[in-house]
Design a protein around this motif. Structure first.
Motif, PDB file in Angstrom:
ATOM      1  N   LEU A   1      17.476  17.570  39.428  1.00  0.00           N
ATOM      2  CA  LEU A   1      18.258  16.953  38.315  1.00  0.00           C
ATOM      3  C   LEU A   1      18.467  15.489  38.397  1.00  0.00           C
ATOM      4  CD1 LEU A   1      20.437  19.912  38.044  1.00  0.00           C
ATOM      5  CD2 LEU A   1      18.319  19.639  36.516  1.00  0.00           C
ATOM      6  N   ALA A   2      18.826  14.960  39.456  1.00  0.00           N
ATOM      7  CA  ALA A   2      18.790  13.632  39.952  1.00  0.00           C
ATOM      8  C   ALA A   2      17.531  12.591  39.644  1.00  0.00           C
ATOM      9  CB  ALA A   2      19.429  13.189  41.152  1.00  0.00           C
TER      10      ALA A   2
ATOM     11  N   PRO B   1      13.243   9.875  32.216  1.00  0.00           N
ATOM     12  CA  PRO B   1      13.660  10.938  31.116  1.00  0.00           C
ATOM     13  C   PRO B   1      12.597  11.427  30.384  1.00  0.00           C
ATOM     14  CG  PRO B   1      13.916   8.495  30.516  1.00  0.00           C
ATOM     15  CD  PRO B   1      13.765   8.581  31.934  1.00  0.00           C
ATOM     16  N   GLU B   2      11.037  11.127  30.688  1.00  0.00           N
ATOM     17  CA  GLU B   2      10.136  11.535  30.244  1.00  0.00           C
ATOM     18  C   GLU B   2       9.386  13.069  30.865  1.00  0.00           C
ATOM     19  OE1 GLU B   2       7.180   8.697  29.382  1.00  0.00           O
ATOM     20  OE2 GLU B   2       8.555   7.545  28.148  1.00  0.00           O
ATOM     21  N   ALA B   3       9.988  13.218  32.148  1.00  0.00           N
ATOM     22  CA  ALA B   3       9.718  14.179  32.854  1.00  0.00           C
ATOM     23  C   ALA B   3      10.144  15.419  32.756  1.00  0.00           C
ATOM     24  CB  ALA B   3       9.872  13.544  34.501  1.00  0.00           C
ATOM     25  N   LYS B   4       9.465  16.501  33.038  1.00  0.00           N
ATOM     26  CA  LYS B   4      10.183  17.754  33.128  1.00  0.00           C
ATOM     27  C   LYS B   4       9.702  18.421  34.579  1.00  0.00           C
ATOM     28  CE  LYS B   4       8.843  19.019  28.237  1.00  0.00           C
ATOM     29  NZ  LYS B   4       8.337  19.918  27.309  1.00  0.00           N
ATOM     30  N   GLY B   5      10.924  19.264  34.749  1.00  0.00           N
ATOM     31  CA  GLY B   5      10.812  19.776  36.312  1.00  0.00           C
ATOM     32  C   GLY B   5      10.922  21.294  36.422  1.00  0.00           C
ATOM     33  N   LEU B   6      10.525  21.674  37.782  1.00  0.00           N
ATOM     34  CA  LEU B   6      10.618  22.885  38.001  1.00  0.00           C
ATOM     35  C   LEU B   6      11.315  23.358  39.359  1.00  0.00           C
ATOM     36  CD1 LEU B   6       9.830  26.081  37.883  1.00  0.00           C
ATOM     37  CD2 LEU B   6       7.850  25.598  39.037  1.00  0.00           C
TER      38      LEU B   6
ATOM     39  N   ILE C   1      23.556  28.481  40.273  1.00  0.00           N
ATOM     40  CA  ILE C   1      24.349  27.091  40.422  1.00  0.00           C
ATOM     41  C   ILE C   1      23.287  26.042  39.727  1.00  0.00           C
ATOM     42  CG2 ILE C   1      25.233  25.617  41.775  1.00  0.00           C
ATOM     43  CD1 ILE C   1      26.767  28.378  41.628  1.00  0.00           C
ATOM     44  N   ALA C   2      22.129  26.205  39.974  1.00  0.00           N
ATOM     45  CA  ALA C   2      21.250  25.080  39.493  1.00  0.00           C
ATOM     46  C   ALA C   2      21.260  25.269  37.994  1.00  0.00           C
ATOM     47  CB  ALA C   2      19.788  25.399  40.384  1.00  0.00           C
ATOM     48  N   HIS C   3      21.233  26.341  37.419  1.00  0.00           N
ATOM     49  CA  HIS C   3      21.294  26.484  35.942  1.00  0.00           C
ATOM     50  C   HIS C   3      22.600  25.855  35.606  1.00  0.00           C
ATOM     51  CE1 HIS C   3      17.853  28.919  34.376  1.00  0.00           C
ATOM     52  NE2 HIS C   3      17.910  29.554  35.348  1.00  0.00           N
ATOM     53  N   ASN C   4      23.632  26.324  36.249  1.00  0.00           N
ATOM     54  CA  ASN C   4      24.679  25.667  35.589  1.00  0.00           C
ATOM     55  C   ASN C   4      24.930  24.107  35.631  1.00  0.00           C
ATOM     56  OD1 ASN C   4      25.574  28.233  35.502  1.00  0.00           O
ATOM     57  ND2 ASN C   4      27.132  28.243  37.307  1.00  0.00           N
TER      58      ASN C   4
ATOM     59  N   ASP D   1      16.972  21.295  29.064  1.00  0.00           N
ATOM     60  CA  ASP D   1      15.792  21.462  28.062  1.00  0.00           C
ATOM     61  C   ASP D   1      14.577  20.884  29.012  1.00  0.00           C
ATOM     62  OD1 ASP D   1      16.713  19.067  28.101  1.00  0.00           O
ATOM     63  OD2 ASP D   1      15.844  18.257  26.021  1.00  0.00           O
ATOM     64  N   ARG D   2      14.651  20.337  30.143  1.00  0.00           N
ATOM     65  CA  ARG D   2      13.622  19.703  30.995  1.00  0.00           C
ATOM     66  C   ARG D   2      13.629  20.174  32.115  1.00  0.00           C
ATOM     67  NH1 ARG D   2      13.750  14.423  32.006  1.00  0.00           N
ATOM     68  NH2 ARG D   2      15.737  13.860  31.641  1.00  0.00           N
ATOM     69  N   ALA D   3      14.359  21.421  32.682  1.00  0.00           N
ATOM     70  CA  ALA D   3      14.337  21.839  33.895  1.00  0.00           C
ATOM     71  C   ALA D   3      14.263  23.394  33.858  1.00  0.00           C
ATOM     72  CB  ALA D   3      15.623  21.282  34.754  1.00  0.00           C
ATOM     73  N   LYS D   4      13.302  23.987  34.543  1.00  0.00           N
ATOM     74  CA  LYS D   4      13.074  25.309  34.632  1.00  0.00           C
ATOM     75  C   LYS D   4      13.199  26.063  35.953  1.00  0.00           C
ATOM     76  CE  LYS D   4       9.818  26.200  30.696  1.00  0.00           C
ATOM     77  NZ  LYS D   4       8.428  26.660  30.146  1.00  0.00           N
ATOM     78  N   PHE D   5      13.680  27.079  36.450  1.00  0.00           N
ATOM     79  CA  PHE D   5      14.159  27.586  37.630  1.00  0.00           C
ATOM     80  C   PHE D   5      13.397  28.751  37.916  1.00  0.00           C
ATOM     81  CE2 PHE D   5      17.504  24.732  36.241  1.00  0.00           C
ATOM     82  CZ  PHE D   5      17.389  23.826  37.544  1.00  0.00           C
TER      83      PHE D   5
END
Length: 287
Positions: free
Chosen positions: A134-135, A141-146, A157-160, A169-173
């Motif tokens: 998340l950091a 800001p253009e990146a997406k992450g898993l 906790i990561a979802h929270n 909207d840019r992070a999936k777990f």
């Protein structure tokens, strides 16, 4: 310690802080800071506001309870429920490793490497609280992450944290260990940046009480030499890393040579980075 109803805890905040710092000096390397953070938490304000208004504030009985918990070596982050990392607040519980300042080196290096060509796809192996992922998304800001983790409790906790930071909207777990045995590739491959702060503590290592008694052992220990997880992660990187991608692996201060050997045998070019204390802390891997 004085009982909660004694004058020192119910009197002025400045006096309570002074006494609390003396008490916490027995268990903490930063007793005054600990006391200030706990006082701010009890008064439901930020530490900066506490310091600004300190002369006019009164201590609350709850402060005594918080100090008693810290006396038992319970981490500050667990008591107040959050930890700052890279200037961002992250929720933490005993289900996740508390983010360390040393780990900010991974973010610093990612910013340096991708200064001119930002990463678009990022994966964090063993994401825990989601702090690294998340950091990094905050910086790009253009990146997406898993974020992958073998602990469902950690992923919650990561979802929270993703929700709280406006990055959901840019992070999936994904509930998955880093052997990637169950990796289907449904979320793709070819990641530009891989982050990993795996367990790297030797099983017989002696840790401080606040770490050994309160943080998740599965996020700390990695066999007799602390190398077990690197032996799994590094060979698995080929399933994820793009041909021009970069993997950033945090290491223990004495692990640069053995982890580098694992990486070189797996076909990676290795670059070593040190933290602010001049300790070996990070390996940069490229194909």
């Amino acid at each position: 310690m004085k009982p909660a109803g004694s004058p020192i805890w119910m009197g002025d905040a400045a006096s309570a802080l002074r006494e609390a710092a003396l008490i916490l000096a027995e268990v903490s390397d930063s007793p005054r800071l600990d006391a200030e953070l706990l006082m701010a938490h009890a008064l439901q304000m930020e530490r900066s506001e506490l310091l600004l208004k300190l002369p006019e504030l009164k201590a609350l009985a709850e402060f005594s309870t918080l100090i008693e918990r810290r006396q038992q070596s319970e981490p500050i982050a667990h008591i107040i429920g959050k930890k700052e990392f890279w200037g961002l607040d992250f929720q933490v519980t005993p289900d996740v490793l508390i983010p360390r300042p040393d780990s900010e080196l991974l973010i610093e290096e990612a910013v340096r490497i991708f200064a001119s060509a930002h990463p678009y796809r990022i994966v964090d192996l063993g994401t825990g609280s989601g702090a690294l992922l998340l950091a990094t998304l905050h910086e790009f800001p253009e990146a997406k992450g898993l974020g992958m983790d073998a602990s469902a409790a950690a992923l919650q906790i990561a979802h929270n944290n993703a929700d709280a930071l406006g990055l959901a909207d840019r992070a999936k777990f994904l509930l998955l260990d880093w052997t990637l045995r169950d990796w289907t590739g449904s979320l793709g491959s070819g990641f530009d940046l891989i982050l990993a702060n795996p367990p790297y503590v030797a099983t017989r290592a002696r840790l401080s009480a606040d770490v050994a008694n309160f943080e998740p052992h599965q996020a700390l220990f990695a066999g007799e030499q602390g190398l077990d997880d690197y032996r799994i992660i590094i060979p698995a990187l080929e399933k994820l890393l793009s041909p021009t991608g970069t993997a950033l692996l945090e290491i223990g201060f004495d692990q640069a040579n053995p982890v580098s050997e694992i990486a070189i045998k797996s076909g990676y070019h290795v670059e070593l980075k040190q933290d602010l204390g001049s300790n070996d802390r990070l390996l940069v891997l490229r194909r």
